[in-house]
Design a protein around this motif. Structure first.
Motif, PDB file in Angstrom:
ATOM      1  N   PHE A  83       0.829  -1.195   0.000  1.00 44.30           N
ATOM      2  CA  PHE A  83       0.000   0.000   0.000  1.00 44.30           C
ATOM      3  C   PHE A  83       0.868   1.251   0.000  1.00 44.30           C
ATOM      4  CE2 PHE A  83      -2.103  -3.462   2.168  1.00 44.30           C
ATOM      5  CZ  PHE A  83      -3.339  -3.514   1.536  1.00 44.30           C
ATOM      6  N   ASN A  84       0.303   2.348  -0.496  1.00 43.92           N
ATOM      7  CA  ASN A  84       1.050   3.607  -0.513  1.00 43.92           C
ATOM      8  C   ASN A  84       0.964   4.339   0.816  1.00 43.92           C
ATOM      9  OD1 ASN A  84      -1.590   4.441  -0.582  1.00 43.92           O
ATOM     10  ND2 ASN A  84      -1.401   5.696  -2.416  1.00 43.92           N
ATOM     11  N   GLN A  85       0.178   3.845   1.739  1.00 43.12           N
ATOM     12  CA  GLN A  85       0.144   4.362   3.101  1.00 43.12           C
ATOM     13  C   GLN A  85      -0.280   3.222   4.016  1.00 43.12           C
ATOM     14  OE1 GLN A  85      -2.705   7.582   2.887  1.00 43.12           O
ATOM     15  NE2 GLN A  85      -4.447   6.237   3.193  1.00 43.12           N
ATOM     16  N   THR A  86       0.091   3.330   5.295  1.00 43.95           N
ATOM     17  CA  THR A  86      -0.230   2.248   6.221  1.00 43.95           C
ATOM     18  C   THR A  86      -0.654   2.832   7.562  1.00 43.95           C
ATOM     19  OG1 THR A  86       0.544   0.083   7.000  1.00 43.95           O
ATOM     20  CG2 THR A  86       2.093   1.921   7.183  1.00 43.95           C
ATOM     21  N   THR A  87      -1.403   2.063   8.331  1.00 37.76           N
ATOM     22  CA  THR A  87      -2.103   2.582   9.506  1.00 37.76           C
ATOM     23  C   THR A  87      -1.277   2.486  10.772  1.00 37.76           C
ATOM     24  OG1 THR A  87      -4.175   1.869   8.482  1.00 37.76           O
ATOM     25  CG2 THR A  87      -4.251   2.407  10.802  1.00 37.76           C
ATOM     26  N   PHE A  88      -1.479   3.498  11.649  1.00 40.22           N
ATOM     27  CA  PHE A  88      -0.820   3.533  12.950  1.00 40.22           C
ATOM     28  C   PHE A  88      -1.765   4.172  13.958  1.00 40.22           C
ATOM     29  CE2 PHE A  88       1.359   6.176  16.096  1.00 40.22           C
ATOM     30  CZ  PHE A  88       2.110   5.220  16.764  1.00 40.22           C
ATOM     31  N   GLY A  89      -1.686   3.715  15.214  1.00 44.13           N
ATOM     32  CA  GLY A  89      -2.433   4.365  16.281  1.00 44.13           C
ATOM     33  C   GLY A  89      -3.103   3.382  17.212  1.00 44.13           C
ATOM     34  N   LEU A  90      -4.070   3.887  17.964  1.00 44.17           N
ATOM     35  CA  LEU A  90      -4.805   3.090  18.934  1.00 44.17           C
ATOM     36  C   LEU A  90      -6.233   3.612  18.995  1.00 44.17           C
ATOM     37  CD1 LEU A  90      -4.797   0.908  21.187  1.00 44.17           C
ATOM     38  CD2 LEU A  90      -4.068   2.684  22.775  1.00 44.17           C
ATOM     39  N   LEU A  91      -7.201   2.726  18.819  1.00 43.78           N
ATOM     40  CA  LEU A  91      -8.608   3.117  18.791  1.00 43.78           C
ATOM     41  C   LEU A  91      -9.405   2.195  19.700  1.00 43.78           C
ATOM     42  CD1 LEU A  91     -10.917   4.824  17.558  1.00 43.78           C
ATOM     43  CD2 LEU A  91     -11.045   3.137  15.722  1.00 43.78           C
ATOM     44  N   ASN A  92     -10.095   2.779  20.675  1.00 42.24           N
ATOM     45  CA  ASN A  92     -10.983   2.035  21.552  1.00 42.24           C
ATOM     46  C   ASN A  92     -12.419   2.245  21.077  1.00 42.24           C
ATOM     47  OD1 ASN A  92      -9.244   0.797  23.524  1.00 42.24           O
ATOM     48  ND2 ASN A  92      -8.837   2.841  24.342  1.00 42.24           N
TER      49      ASN A  92
END
Length: 484
Positions: free
Chosen positions: A62-71
């Motif tokens: 992919f040309n971008q990829t996901t990061f973080g934290l979601l509740n």
């Protein structure tokens, strides 16, 4: 060919009729007053729906990829960490004991999506060193070996993924303040890089790509959950040649005496993204973990069930399987499908008041008899070398957002998604496609193609009504002409 009702018999097959107070089921072809088409309602077909786990995805696809934290209070918790390569520069830095390190900055350009609470959440980011050598081609369910020591932290009150930043660049032998694309900039510890590239390190051991990678290993970026406020969110990062990586600036004496003595300044860029034949390889890998609520877990434990509420989630999270087990009842009726549309409504009762976010776009695809994913004919955006091969070739961007002929874009006013699947239904009736099952899942609104594999380039989700929901039923409208 014989036609009734103004020489045209158009049969509206409505598999499921929605019964909300706003009457969202009043959907069909637009007609002029006085020209209404008389339709016949039948319930000979049913729609079977269940939530399934999606497959893991390959990060560098992919040309971008996901990061973080979601509740997510309805679906559960999603954790998306990043493993990052430290690339070998053209000239490997050798830092002496008497050197002064001015700055070490990790630079990660933002992608074009954020999903979650953008104003009420804050994140403390943590950087650690990988305890294994970074390698390409890993899938999103890989658990990386990571050192315990936290090298650096940064408090982010919001991810400014739409805001340009002002940074100093060394241009024409001087530092100039210039505008740069939206990016996360995070200071890293000077002491760590002093040791990493100390003169005491054997030069031969870091002179090759393999030796350099074995020495530096890589970095790991994560969110400190204990210090996060709010429900959180998922941002995307992208690889950009000569931007994604580590900017290292240090000064040290040139080793000469007298009038020749001076302080040399070294500016080194350690690339996470590398160029290769006019393309790039973004050596950034998302590591995804999901923890699901009781309601979601119940569906995952019963993959053959039929449920009122369905849960769709990215990245590499959840998809819904839909099937038309009785579509064979329409075969042999000698009908031509003029229009078929799948209408999907948000399950407002399941979402609650605490989390009113919905995926801006969904995708729809099928599996062949070998259980290999394939696009449906209407959503086939694969190129044949000259143009898109399916109906989805009508994709384009407009100033007011993403639009596509295939559908799947969220209608905020009517709280629904619509897919146009005329060719797919026609092929099912003509036995060109044997499997009557198909799938829906979130997709990135910035993706020009219609994806049919698991995605990492968005962190969105949707909670929707299934085929037997008492209030928010999905439905399939089929308009056809029948010849005798």
């Amino acid at each position: 060919m014989k036609y009734l009702n103004r020489d045209l018999l158009t049969l509206l097959i409505s598999l499921f009729v929605l019964g909300s107070c706003e009457n969202p089921s009043s959907i069909g072809l637009d007609v002029q007053p006085g020209d209404e088409i008389v339709g016949v309602l039948t319930d000979t077909l049913t729609l079977h729906a269940v939530t399934l786990k999606d497959d893991s995805a390959r990060s560098n696809s992919f040309n971008q990829t996901t990061f973080g934290l979601l509740n997510d209070p309805v679906i559960g918790k999603t954790t998306a960490d990043l493993a990052l390569a430290i690339g070998k520069p053209a000239s490997v830095p050798r830092i002496r004991e008497d050197a002064e390190i001015d700055s070490v900055i990790l630079v990660l350009p933002y992608g074009n999506e954020y999903f979650g609470d953008s104003t009420g959440s804050s994140f403390t980011l943590q950087v650690r060193q990988l305890a294994e050598v970074y390698t390409d081609g890993n899938y999103s369910d890989k658990e990386w070996a990571v050192s315990d020591e936290v090298l650096a932290t940064k408090l982010v009150r919001r991810f400014a993924y739409r805001d340009t930043v002002s940074v100093y660049k060394h241009i024409d032998e001087k530092d100039s303040l210039v505008k740069a694309d939206p990016q996360l900039r995070m200071a890293l510890p000077a002491a760590f890089f002093r040791n990493l590239f100390s003169e005491s390190v054997d030069s031969a051991s870091i002179s090759t790509e393999k030796g350099f990678s074995n020495h530096v290993k890589g970095l790991y970026l994560s969110v400190d959950e204990a210090s996060m406020t709010g429900t959180g969110g998922l941002i995307t990062f992208r690889g950009a040649t000569d931007v994604t990586g580590i900017e290292l600036v240090y000064r040290q004496p040139n080793g000469k005496d007298g009038d020749d003595a001076a302080i040399d300044t070294f500016r080194t860029f350690l690339p996470t993204t590398v160029s290769a034949s006019s393309s790039f390889a973004a050596r950034i890998s998302s590591s995804i973990k999901h923890e699901y609520t009781t309601e979601v877990a119940a569906q995952l434990a019963d993959p053959s069930g039929n449920f009122e509420t369905l849960y769709l989630q990215a990245p590499a999270g959840l998809r819904a399987k839909l099937s038309l087990p009785h579509i064979d009842s329409l075969k042999g009726l000698d009908m031509a499908i003029n229009k078929a549309e799948l209408v999907i409504y948000v399950d407002q009762g399941a979402t609650g008041d605490d989390f009113g976010y919905y995926a801006p776009r969904l995708t729809l695809y099928r599996e062949d008899i070998a259980n290999q994913r394939q696009p449906v004919p209407d959503g086939d955006s694969r190129s044949d070398g000259q143009r898109f091969s399916g109906d989805a070739r009508s994709l384009w961007y407009r100033s007011n957002g993403y639009w596509q002929a295939f559908g799947g874009v969220y209608d905020k006013d009517k709280q629904r998604y619509i897919f146009h699947i005329t060719s797919f239904v026609q092929d099912l009736l003509r036995d060109r496609i044997k499997n009557n099952e198909f799938f829906i899942a979130p997709a990135s609104e910035g993706d020009r193609n219609v994806p049919y594999q698991s995605v990492l380039n968005t962190g969105s989700r949707a909670v929707i009504g299934g085929g037997n929901h008492p209030e928010y039923k999905m439905k399939l409208n089929i308009y056809y002409t029948k010849s005798n």
